[in-house]
Write an enzyme that holds these catalytic residues in place. Structure first.
Site, PDB file in Angstrom:
ATOM      1  N   MET A  61       0.642  -1.105   0.142  1.00  0.00           N
ATOM      2  CA  MET A  61      -0.042   0.009   0.053  1.00  0.00           C
ATOM      3  C   MET A  61       0.760   1.075   0.081  1.00  0.00           C
ATOM      4  SD  MET A  61      -0.960   2.464   2.177  1.00  0.00           S
ATOM      5  CE  MET A  61      -2.375   3.731   2.472  1.00  0.00           C
ATOM      6  N   ASP A  62       1.977   1.449   0.842  1.00  0.00           N
ATOM      7  CA  ASP A  62       2.610   2.170   0.754  1.00  0.00           C
ATOM      8  C   ASP A  62       3.310   2.815  -0.453  1.00  0.00           C
ATOM      9  OD1 ASP A  62       3.357   3.030   3.616  1.00  0.00           O
ATOM     10  OD2 ASP A  62       3.837   1.082   3.550  1.00  0.00           O
ATOM     11  N   LEU A  63       3.879   1.886  -1.314  1.00  0.00           N
ATOM     12  CA  LEU A  63       4.172   1.919  -2.736  1.00  0.00           C
ATOM     13  C   LEU A  63       3.205   2.636  -3.628  1.00  0.00           C
ATOM     14  CD1 LEU A  63       6.381   1.974  -5.135  1.00  0.00           C
ATOM     15  CD2 LEU A  63       5.591  -0.722  -5.252  1.00  0.00           C
TER      16      LEU A  63
END
Length: 282
Positions: free
Chosen positions: A194-196
């Protein structure tokens, strides 16, 4: 990549801190108290949003009790575990202040470092500031295996997405709320990458992203990264690339992120927005 016009950044407008938590009952009191202490030292209005991700222990119940005692704390949650990404999305969507800080509940990257990110955001007039373990001024207590994996993943991400950053996975990140409101409803990944996905989508929508140094301490033993973890991250990363460059999914008109609507479990009274209230159970 789009260009953006934006108002000047001023921390005095307020900061919302979003903390995802899953089975953190042992450390959640320290997390909330030290986060509030760190934010009080900033001298700006703030709130702390604890997002319980369907914990199987008593994290949510204990956090509600703590919110009755600790000013500025809100507790929301989902009825089932959907992953850290899903919790961050829900917390980001309900944030009240113009700046939104993501913090991990284990405090391995302590929220007292928020001033470093705020200084960087104001000086660069950036939309996103991410704490980076690979910044030359960072101090990191991290196993060699994890360092090698971080470098390998950075090289892969740089090749696939051309992001202007070295580390997408560090938990401490500061966003303008307006970019989150534009990007979060478009996200698909709820767990591993999700961060990416958030950073790739923000970059495609014209966000200026910069890095800041962090201090990482080892608060508990690092779990072993297995083949399944590597496979899951790789699959999510490949899916993000496919949606980005083949489907152009993130460029489409905004969709609605309706799953796992958070349940407000404890929230400060209405005057807490000015930094004066204490938590009460919902």
């Amino acid at each position: 990549m789009r260009t953006r016009t934006k108002p000047a950044i001023d921390r005095r407008d307020g900061v919302s801190v979003v903390i995802p938590a899953f089975n953190e009952v042992q450390g959640i009191e320290r997390c909330l108290r030290e986060t509030v202490d760190a934010m009080e030292s900033v001298g700006a209005p703030f709130e702390v949003i604890l997002v319980d991700d369907g914990s199987e222990d008593q994290t949510a119940e204990f956090a509600v009790e703590l919110a009755r005692q600790i000013p500025h704390v809100r507790v929301v949650g989902a009825n089932r575990n959907a992953g850290k990404g899903a919790a961050l999305v829900q917390g980001g969507l309900i944030a009240r202040y113009p700046l939104v800080l993501f913090v991990d509940a284990d405090l391995e990257i302590h929220p007292r470092q928020v001033t470093v990110l705020l200084d960087r955001m104001e000086s660069e007039q950036a939309d996103v500031v991410i704490g980076s373990k690979m910044h030359p001024d960072s101090r990191v207590d991290y196993p060699k295996e994890r360092r090698l994996l971080s470098v390998g993943y950075y090289l892969l991400v740089r090749l696939l997405f051309r992001l202007p950053v070295h580390d997408t996975q560090t938990g401490l990140k500061l966003y303008r709320r307006e970019i989150l409101q534009e990007v979060l409803p478009r996200l698909v990944v709820k767990r591993f990458a999700m961060d990416l996905e958030l950073l790739v989508t923000a970059h495609r929508h014209g966000a200026k992203i910069v890095e800041a140094p962090v201090v990482v301490t080892r608060e508990r033993p690092f779990g072993r990264i297995g083949k399944a973890d590597v496979r899951n991250v790789a699959q999510d990363t490949a899916a993000i690339w496919y949606r980005t460059y083949i489907l152009r999914y993130y460029d489409r008109p905004m969709t609605r992120w309706e799953e796992l609507t958070p349940i407000e479990r404890a929230t400060p009274p209405t005057d807490a927005g000015t930094g004066t209230g204490t938590g009460t159970a919902a």
